[in-house]
Design a protein around this motif. Structure first.
Motif, PDB file in Angstrom:
ATOM      1  N   ASN A 160       0.855  -1.184   0.000  1.00 25.47           N
ATOM      2  CA  ASN A 160       0.000   0.000   0.000  1.00 25.47           C
ATOM      3  C   ASN A 160       0.895   1.239   0.000  1.00 25.47           C
ATOM      4  O   ASN A 160       0.977   1.960   0.993  1.00 25.47           O
ATOM      5  CB  ASN A 160      -0.944  -0.014   1.204  1.00 25.47           C
ATOM      6  CG  ASN A 160      -1.991   1.070   1.108  1.00 25.47           C
ATOM      7  OD1 ASN A 160      -2.277   1.586   0.026  1.00 25.47           O
ATOM      8  ND2 ASN A 160      -2.563   1.430   2.243  1.00 25.47           N
ATOM      9  N   TYR A 161       1.555   1.475  -1.117  1.00 22.21           N
ATOM     10  CA  TYR A 161       2.492   2.586  -1.236  1.00 22.21           C
ATOM     11  C   TYR A 161       1.800   3.850  -1.730  1.00 22.21           C
ATOM     12  O   TYR A 161       0.809   3.785  -2.466  1.00 22.21           O
ATOM     13  CB  TYR A 161       3.602   2.236  -2.245  1.00 22.21           C
ATOM     14  CG  TYR A 161       4.521   1.121  -1.816  1.00 22.21           C
ATOM     15  CD1 TYR A 161       5.576   1.371  -0.954  1.00 22.21           C
ATOM     16  CD2 TYR A 161       4.341  -0.170  -2.293  1.00 22.21           C
ATOM     17  CE1 TYR A 161       6.448   0.349  -0.566  1.00 22.21           C
ATOM     18  CE2 TYR A 161       5.195  -1.194  -1.911  1.00 22.21           C
ATOM     19  CZ  TYR A 161       6.235  -0.928  -1.055  1.00 22.21           C
ATOM     20  OH  TYR A 161       7.079  -1.934  -0.681  1.00 22.21           O
ATOM     21  N   ASP A 162       2.347   4.977  -1.338  1.00 17.69           N
ATOM     22  CA  ASP A 162       1.990   6.250  -1.943  1.00 17.69           C
ATOM     23  C   ASP A 162       2.964   6.443  -3.107  1.00 17.69           C
ATOM     24  O   ASP A 162       4.035   7.023  -2.949  1.00 17.69           O
ATOM     25  CB  ASP A 162       2.135   7.378  -0.919  1.00 17.69           C
ATOM     26  CG  ASP A 162       1.735   8.723  -1.494  1.00 17.69           C
ATOM     27  OD1 ASP A 162       1.131   8.755  -2.581  1.00 17.69           O
ATOM     28  OD2 ASP A 162       2.063   9.751  -0.864  1.00 17.69           O
ATOM     29  N   GLY A 193       0.156   2.332  -5.831  1.00 22.64           N
ATOM     30  CA  GLY A 193      -0.084   1.672  -4.563  1.00 22.64           C
ATOM     31  C   GLY A 193       0.687   0.375  -4.378  1.00 22.64           C
ATOM     32  O   GLY A 193       0.794  -0.140  -3.270  1.00 22.64           O
ATOM     33  N   ARG A 194       1.266  -0.156  -5.485  1.00 19.67           N
ATOM     34  CA  ARG A 194       1.980  -1.439  -5.430  1.00 19.67           C
ATOM     35  C   ARG A 194       3.491  -1.271  -5.318  1.00 19.67           C
ATOM     36  O   ARG A 194       4.187  -2.187  -4.875  1.00 19.67           O
ATOM     37  CB  ARG A 194       1.662  -2.277  -6.676  1.00 19.67           C
ATOM     38  CG  ARG A 194       0.232  -2.778  -6.725  1.00 19.67           C
ATOM     39  CD  ARG A 194      -0.095  -3.436  -8.058  1.00 19.67           C
ATOM     40  NE  ARG A 194      -1.400  -4.055  -8.026  1.00 19.67           N
ATOM     41  CZ  ARG A 194      -1.629  -5.350  -7.783  1.00 19.67           C
ATOM     42  NH1 ARG A 194      -0.603  -6.169  -7.564  1.00 19.67           N
ATOM     43  NH2 ARG A 194      -2.843  -5.837  -7.765  1.00 19.67           N
TER      44      ARG A 194
END
Length: 341
Positions: free
Chosen positions: A2-4, A163-164
């Motif tokens: 759950n990356y920005d 997000g990945r």
């Protein structure tokens, strides 16, 4: 995951940010001359595992290792046959991958459980600078969700990977548009084309001789599910939009007749630029020359999803030169569904 996800530029500062992430074991989307790659430290098994997670990619699908200097090949493989040396000197840096026996330094995670590894020396200046600054070779398959069309712009990567992964480096549109040519070498030194690309079979034969290069069966035929493959892009359904794709081989007149008989809601034809004048049904074009088609193919397949297309009828490209690469990708997008008119 759950990356920005950050969109980075090609500035020196942002390239260093990308390299720092790679040194830390993260995955970064990077530009190459072929398609955008999903890069991680090729020698770090846990980092490479993050590529598979981000893509949703089968673990037995080998990754290509990208190096920053010609001489780096000797760090990662145990043997460079004479014909491999000839091809490297002819086409490196560039869109050619060579499958060779790997050294133990290359993890099995990277090679898909094989004792061989695909090595490529890209020509793209941003890719090479990122490799140099990261201080290691980079495993980098195409930066898309597994099975979907490969990305040729940073925004394509963002749509699939937001997000990945932590970051994507925007290096503009890819110049080639299809993944690298992949070759292996038989025991007698003969070159075997595993995946066609911008470096064509004819180009290869021009270097090693007409009788010293052959085309693997899997280039135009379906590989069985249980069969081990040496190259990515050979085994699974790839490059496919959500729509069903059918390749129609024949004249424009026969193509038009077939579409007329099978036309309806959600149908779109994928035709050559020169076919468009007067074409009576909904269509999208993907170039006239093989080189144009290679550059445009994946972007067009992605556009079909944006249009909500359900059924695509695609005109069959040439099956020689760079056209063989386009045909190979379309075959896999179509799940080998071909109609000869």
């Amino acid at each position: 995951m759950n990356y920005d996800t950050q969109m980075l530029s090609s500035s020196e500062e942002d390239i260093e940010k990308a390299a720092a992430l790679l040194r830390e074991g993260s995955v970064v989307g990077i530009p190459t001359e072929t398609v955008y790659g999903l890069a991680a430290d090729a020698l770090n098994s846990s980092a490479v595992s993050e590529i598979f997670k981000a893509k949703g990619r089968p673990q037995d699908n080998p990754l290509i290792v990208h190096i920053g200097e010609f001489s780096d090949i000797y760090k990662y493989v145990t043997e460079v046959p004479e014909n491999a040396d000839k091809l490297a000197r002819a086409f490196w840096p560039g869109p050619l991958t060579m499958v060779l026996p790997k050294r133990d330094i290359v993890p099995m995670t990277t090679s898909g459980g094989l004792d061989t590894v695909g090595i490529r020396f890209p020509v793209h200046p941003i890719a090479r600078e990122i490799i140099r600054r990261s201080g290691t070779a980079l495993a980098a398959p195409s930066a898309n969700l597994s099975g979907s069309p490969s990305p040729t712009t940073a925004m394509h990567v963002y749509k699939d990977m937001n997000g990945r992964i932590p970051a994507i480096v925007d290096g503009g549109d890819c110049a080639v548009g299809v993944e690298s040519t992949v070759v292996s070498f038989d025991k007698d030194g003969k070159v075997r084309l595993l995946r066609p690309g911008f470096v064509s079979l004819e180009d290869i034969r021009g270097v090693v001789g007409e009788d010293n290069a052959v085309c693997a069966k899997g280039v135009t035929e379906k590989i069985s599910d249980g069969e081990k493959v040496l190259s990515p892009g050979m085994k699974y359904k790839h490059y496919s939009p959500k729509a069903n794709v059918t390749i129609l081989c024949g004249t424009l007149e026969k193509f038009t007749e077939y579409v007329s008989a099978h036309n309806g809601g959600g149908v779109c034809s994928m035709i050559f630029d020169s076919d468009a004048k007067g074409f009576p049904f909904e269509y999208i074009t993907y170039g006239d020359t093989s080189e144009e088609q290679a550059r445009e193919l994946f972007a067009v397949l992605r556009s079909l999803d944006d249009m909500g297309t359900e059924q695509v009828y695609a005109r069959c490209p040439e099956q020689s030169g760079v056209g063989l690469a386009v045909y190979n990708r379309l075959l896999r997008a179509a799940g080998f569904e071909v109609v000869n008119l």
